[in-house]
Scaffold this motif. Structure first.
Motif, short mmCIF file in Angstrom:
data_model
loop_
_atom_site.label_atom_id
_atom_site.label_comp_id
_atom_site.label_asym_id
_atom_site.label_seq_id
_atom_site.Cartn_x
_atom_site.Cartn_y
_atom_site.Cartn_z
N ASP A 13 0.85 -1.44 0.02
CA ASP A 13 -0.03 -0.18 0.17
C ASP A 13 0.88 1.41 -0.15
N GLN A 31 -2.19 1.78 -7.57
CA GLN A 31 -2.55 1.36 -6.28
C GLN A 31 -2.58 0.19 -5.96
N LYS A 68 -6.23 -1.60 4.69
CA LYS A 68 -6.30 -2.29 3.50
C LYS A 68 -5.06 -3.19 3.26
N ALA A 69 -3.88 -3.08 3.69
CA ALA A 69 -2.69 -3.68 3.68
C ALA A 69 -2.61 -4.82 4.54
#
Length: 406
Positions: A13, A31, A68-69
């Protein structure tokens, strides 16, 4: 024989730097690039039925580890868990252990090393016994020689692997000197393989002992050029090892320098740039290009103005069917003719060289730039005064001086 994957510096990320005005679709692809690279590594581990996977630090780009990561990494580790593939992880200076209450748990196949050096043992499906030693950063700045805490090779095992996120002393690198070590210190331990991390350029440190930096898995700016990926390692008793690099990055940064000094019309310059860029037909990756166009100092102002416009460089962008070649950075350099000697270097050669030598040293450069880094209101956005940054600034200054008439 054992087979394993060695990867490091995932920086999941991580924001790409030096990019602007990109199409939305390309931004989305960028991304996702670090996650796609990780997925490629996991697929390779499962497909090749490796005995285990090691990640040598900086799994995440920041210590706060975006949700998210963490979610994406957890999912990939669960894929390896289903395939019964153990994973050994150390955290580095970017993703030091920090507050565990802010971290997602990982499946049982994943061993995360603590802030002090520890050793774990495993037995592979083939019956080989393996010891793995390593430590995770408990804080961002680790300057101690942690290598001294690693135990000597275990005698009752078949293979001993060392995980170390640190800086090899004696090499020229822009990376900070965290957890420093020397080649002699690695040799002292008697390990079969050192899985290193922290340096983003892929390199073999030593044949004896085997020690490698795999580089990062996805280039993130114009300094991180070329293919990025991971190492597939096969170790055999009393036989030569096999270490092979595999690309995992879908997006590749390339630096392209176009020598158009002898050209004096726009069409010829345009064609030369086209010929210098990666071929669209044979492109294996998506490309982000740092392009430097070198032209004569005598070039007409009207032509210089044309080739310096955004519209001129935009004509070289290619984006079609999810394939792109994009000029991310563009610079026009005017090369000064040899016949003009009215510059500082020619007029005062000894003094010029003395000043240049002083600035090339860390102490002299830091002394001159202290106000910018310590007092300027722009200090937050300035890059770290690394070796690479210092060399780049000196090159830029020399270029400006040579293009100024006295």
């Amino acid at each position: 024989m054992i087979k394993f994957i060695h990867a490091a510096d995932l920086h999941l990320d991580s924001p790409f730097s030096g990019l602007k005005s990109l199409p939305k679709k390309i931004v989305e692809m960028i991304q996702q690039s670090t996650f796609q690279s990780l997925a490629t590594i996991v697929y390779s581990a499962i497909h090749n039925q490796v005995d285990f996977v090691v990640f040598s630090g900086d799994i995440y780009d920041l210590e706060d580890r975006s949700v998210k990561a963490q979610v994406q990494f957890k999912k990939e580790m669960e894929r390896l868990n289903k395939a019964k593939i153990p994973v050994y992880i150390i955290h580095g200076n970017h993703d030091f252990i920090g507050d565990e209450k802010l971290h997602l748990s990982l499946p049982e196949n994943v061993k995360v090393f603590d802030a002090s050096v520890e050793t774990v043992r495993m037995t592979t499906k083939g019956g080989e016994s393996v010891a793995v030693s390593g430590f995770s950063y408990g804080e961002r700045w680790i300057t101690e020689r942690m290598i001294t805490d690693y135990p000597k090779r275990h005698t009752q095992i078949d293979f001993h692997i060392g995980l170390l996120h640190g800086f090899q002393e004696g090499i020229n690198s822009e990376h900070a000197r965290y957890a420093p070590f020397t080649l002699d210190e690695l040799k002292e331990k008697g390990y079969d393989y050192w899985a290193l991390g922290h340096i983003h350029v892929r390199s073999k440190v030593s044949d004896f002992p085997l020690a490698y930096y795999p580089g990062n898995i996805q280039g993130r700016n114009k300094k991180e050029t070329g293919e990025k990926g991971y190492l597939m390692v096969e170790l055999k008793k009393n036989a030569s090892a096999e270490i092979e690099f595999y690309s995992s990055a879908s997006i590749v940064w390339e630096k392209v320098v176009v020598d158009a000094v002898k050209l004096n019309d726009m069409d010829a310059i345009y064609k030369l740039i086209q010929e210098s860029l990666p071929s669209i037909e044979s492109a294996q990756f998506h490309y982000l290009i740092s392009l430097e166009l070198q032209v004569s100092e005598d070039i007409k102002d009207t032509l210089l103005k044309k080739i310096s416009q955004d519209q001129f460089i935009e004509a070289h962008h290619f984006f079609e069917d999810a394939q792109f070649i994009w000029i991310a950075n563009y610079k026009v350099s005017q090369i000064k003719s040899n016949h003009n000697d009215s510059d500082l270097q020619s007029l005062f050669p000894e003094a010029f060289q003395e000043v240049l030598s002083e600035l090339s040293e860390e102490e002299g450069f830091n002394e001159l730039t202290t106000d910018f880094f310590d007092q300027s209101k722009f200090s937050r956005i300035l890059e770290e005064r690394s070796v690479t940054y210092r060399e780049e600034m000196i090159r830029e200054a020399l270029s400006e001086l040579r293009n100024q008439s006295i």
